[in-house]
Design a protein around this motif. Structure first.
Motif, mmCIF file in Angstrom:
data_model
loop_
_atom_site.group_PDB
_atom_site.id
_atom_site.type_symbol
_atom_site.label_atom_id
_atom_site.label_comp_id
_atom_site.label_asym_id
_atom_site.label_seq_id
_atom_site.Cartn_x
_atom_site.Cartn_y
_atom_site.Cartn_z
ATOM 1 N N GLU A 80 11.337 12.230 64.563
ATOM 2 C CA GLU A 80 11.962 11.050 65.693
ATOM 3 C C GLU A 80 12.142 9.484 65.061
ATOM 4 O O GLU A 80 13.008 8.894 65.408
ATOM 5 N N SER B 75 12.772 14.507 68.483
ATOM 6 C CA SER B 75 14.240 14.927 67.617
ATOM 7 C C SER B 75 14.819 15.573 68.387
ATOM 8 O O SER B 75 16.280 14.976 68.342
ATOM 9 N N SER C 99 10.458 21.074 67.148
ATOM 10 C CA SER C 99 9.803 19.450 67.398
ATOM 11 C C SER C 99 9.652 19.157 68.768
ATOM 12 O O SER C 99 9.515 19.627 69.425
ATOM 13 N N CYS D 131 14.478 19.613 60.767
ATOM 14 C CA CYS D 131 14.085 18.949 61.844
ATOM 15 C C CYS D 131 12.669 19.125 62.043
ATOM 16 O O CYS D 131 12.571 20.471 62.636
#
Length: 235
Positions: free
Chosen positions: A18, A52, A48, A14
């Motif tokens: 989001e 997220s 991030s 990731c």
């Protein structure tokens, strides 16, 4: 069944996802529950700066952090944290269908070591893959892997895959960029893993793409040629 033993680990890299991360976690969790597996979702956060990490926490995912940027770098940390006998990897941008886990688990239970999705034998929805990647980039890179390393994989860069924990150890993956996908295919051939492809549906992503087509293709090609040159016994 030992209810304390994690059977399936889902690992998602990731970087500022989001928009889609929550739904991906929910789909994976609900699908594992529906299938009757004791499972976990691991989010490998790659630095991030949006919400997220908070979203992952709110959805009950386990979070590991990898400050070194890169697709492979995030996976190396996430996969190292996986506790399941079976591991499923895939992006957190909702391009892959996280309700479609059974077809990635059953072959492993039947004796396969590695399962790779094939978007070209399944369905690529409108807007999911740019023309150049679909008709030029992916076919060329997959073709190079088949030619240089005698693989039989039709979609060598599909990001949704599953494998046993034992197979992951045997592959001994090292790369930190997008070439991680190519390395896995090459190492699976070297380790003589039993591999199956399954047709999947590929969806348009949510949020901003992190891909750089030319840079990523160059990394794949450089890795393949360098690996071939330094491992002469690959045929």
């Amino acid at each position: 069944m030992n209810t304390n033993t994690i059977e399936v680990s889902v690992v998602m890299p990731c970087l500022n996802e989001e928009e889609t991360l929550g739904i991906c976690i929910q789909k994976a969790q609900s699908t594992l529950k529906h299938l009757g597996f004791v499972g976990e979702v691991i989010v490998a956060d790659n630095g991030s700066t949006d919400n997220s990490v908070l979203i992952a926490e709110q959805h009950g995912a386990r979070i590991v952090h990898q400050p070194e940027r890169g697709y492979g770098a995030a996976y190396l940390v996430g996969l190292a944290a996986a506790q399941g006998e079976y591991i499923i990897m895939g992006d957190s941008d909702d391009t892959y269908d996280w309700t479609d886990l059974e077809r990635f688990i059953n072959p492993l239970r039947e004796g396969y070591d590695l399962v790779i999705g094939n978007r070209f034998k399944g369905e690529i929805l409108r807007g999911a893959m740019p023309f150049a990647r679909r008709y030029i980039g992916n076919p060329i890179l997959s073709g190079m892997l088949r030619l240089l390393f005698r693989t039989h994989i039709g979609d060598s860069h599909c990001g949704m895959r599953s494998f046993t924990a034992a197979a992951y150890k045997r592959m001994d993956l090292k790369t930190t960029g997008m070439e991680f996908a190519s390395e896995m295919v090459i190492k699976s051939v070297e380790a003589k893993l039993k591999v199956q492809e399954v047709p999947i549906t590929y969806h348009p992503r949510g949020g901003e793409s992190k891909l750089n087509a030319l840079r990523d293709a160059a990394r794949h090609i450089h890795f393949m040629l360098k690996y071939k040159a330094t491992h002469k016994d690959n045929g």
